[in-house]
Design an enzyme around this catalytic site. Structure first.
Site, short mmCIF file in Angstrom:
data_model
loop_
_atom_site.label_atom_id
_atom_site.label_comp_id
_atom_site.label_asym_id
_atom_site.label_seq_id
_atom_site.Cartn_x
_atom_site.Cartn_y
_atom_site.Cartn_z
N ALA A 132 0.61 -1.37 -0.14
CA ALA A 132 -0.24 -0.12 0.01
C ALA A 132 0.75 0.93 -0.45
CB ALA A 132 -1.00 0.50 1.06
N SER A 133 0.79 2.28 -0.55
CA SER A 133 1.39 3.77 -0.89
C SER A 133 1.10 4.07 0.74
CB SER A 133 0.77 4.45 -1.54
OG SER A 133 -0.47 5.23 -1.49
N THR A 134 1.78 5.26 1.00
CA THR A 134 1.49 5.85 2.83
C THR A 134 0.56 6.53 2.69
OG1 THR A 134 2.95 7.80 1.17
CG2 THR A 134 4.15 6.06 2.55
#
Length: 206
Positions: free
Chosen positions: A10-12
């Site tokens: 997942a991206s930040t």
């Protein structure tokens, strides 16, 4: 013997890289296979440099499977970086199986060489197409965000995000004490994305 390696990303800005874990576990069980290892990271799919992804690839042998929920978990890369990653995966002899690419599911069961080669060719085309779509979705989203900021600034409504340094420090302290994301969420009332950002800051300081 081949092994299945599950990759979660997942991206930040997103909630939780582990969100899809159960979906992958259920898929593996339904196909009578077992996941040998989990690789989880909180990084943008638009970045080629992802430590957990490359650790996964380092641990694979020809014929092993890289299991994903969606192709965009593997790549939102530009064409040049995608070609590099794709070339590495191909050179390793790793087969990509993604829940959103049904044709790839046959890699868990196909035995004869002819069928495997045919499905490999089909899956290669599908993989490139889905990777291109994922990149377009990424660039479109970034463009819309930039346009929204310009409009908000023009209307005097733009408020840049600020970091609560006291809260970030508290998160880092709890992470260093070995506290889980869930514990920190409940104790400080913060999101997993905020914890992930603090974790990234902590790693740069070490």
């Amino acid at each position: 013997m081949s092994y299945v390696h599950a990759y979660l990303r997942a991206s930040t800005e997103e909630q939780d890289a582990n969100r899809a874990r159960k979906s992958l576990e259920d898929f593996a069980a339904a196909n009578n296979t077992r996941i040998a290892g989990w690789y989880v990271e909180q990084e943008s799919g638009a970045k080629l440099a992802r430590p957990e992804l490359f650790r996964l690839l380092d641990n694979t042998q020809p014929g092993d499977v890289l299991l994903l929920e969606q192709i965009d978990r593997l790549s939102r890369l530009n064409a040049e970086d995608w070609d590099k990653l794709r070339g590495l995966i191909t050179a390793k002899g790793v087969r990509i199986v993604s829940l959103d690419m049904p044709t790839s599911h046959t890699f868990l069961t196909v035995a004869d060489e002819f069928t495997a080669r045919m499905m490999g060719a089909i899956n290669g085309m599908m993989l490139d197409m889905l990777a291109a779509i994922a990149r377009k979705d990424y660039t479109d989203r970034r463009r819309r965000q930039a346009e929204g900021i310009v409009k908000a600034k023009a209307a005097g409504r733009y408020k840049p995000r600020t970091v609560d340094l006291n809260k970030q420090g508290a998160i880092i302290s709890m992470l260093r004490d070995g506290k889980s994301y869930g514990t920190i969420e409940k104790a400080l009332g913060v999101s997993r994305a905020t914890i992930a950002k603090a974790s990234k800051v902590m790693r740069t300081e070490e």
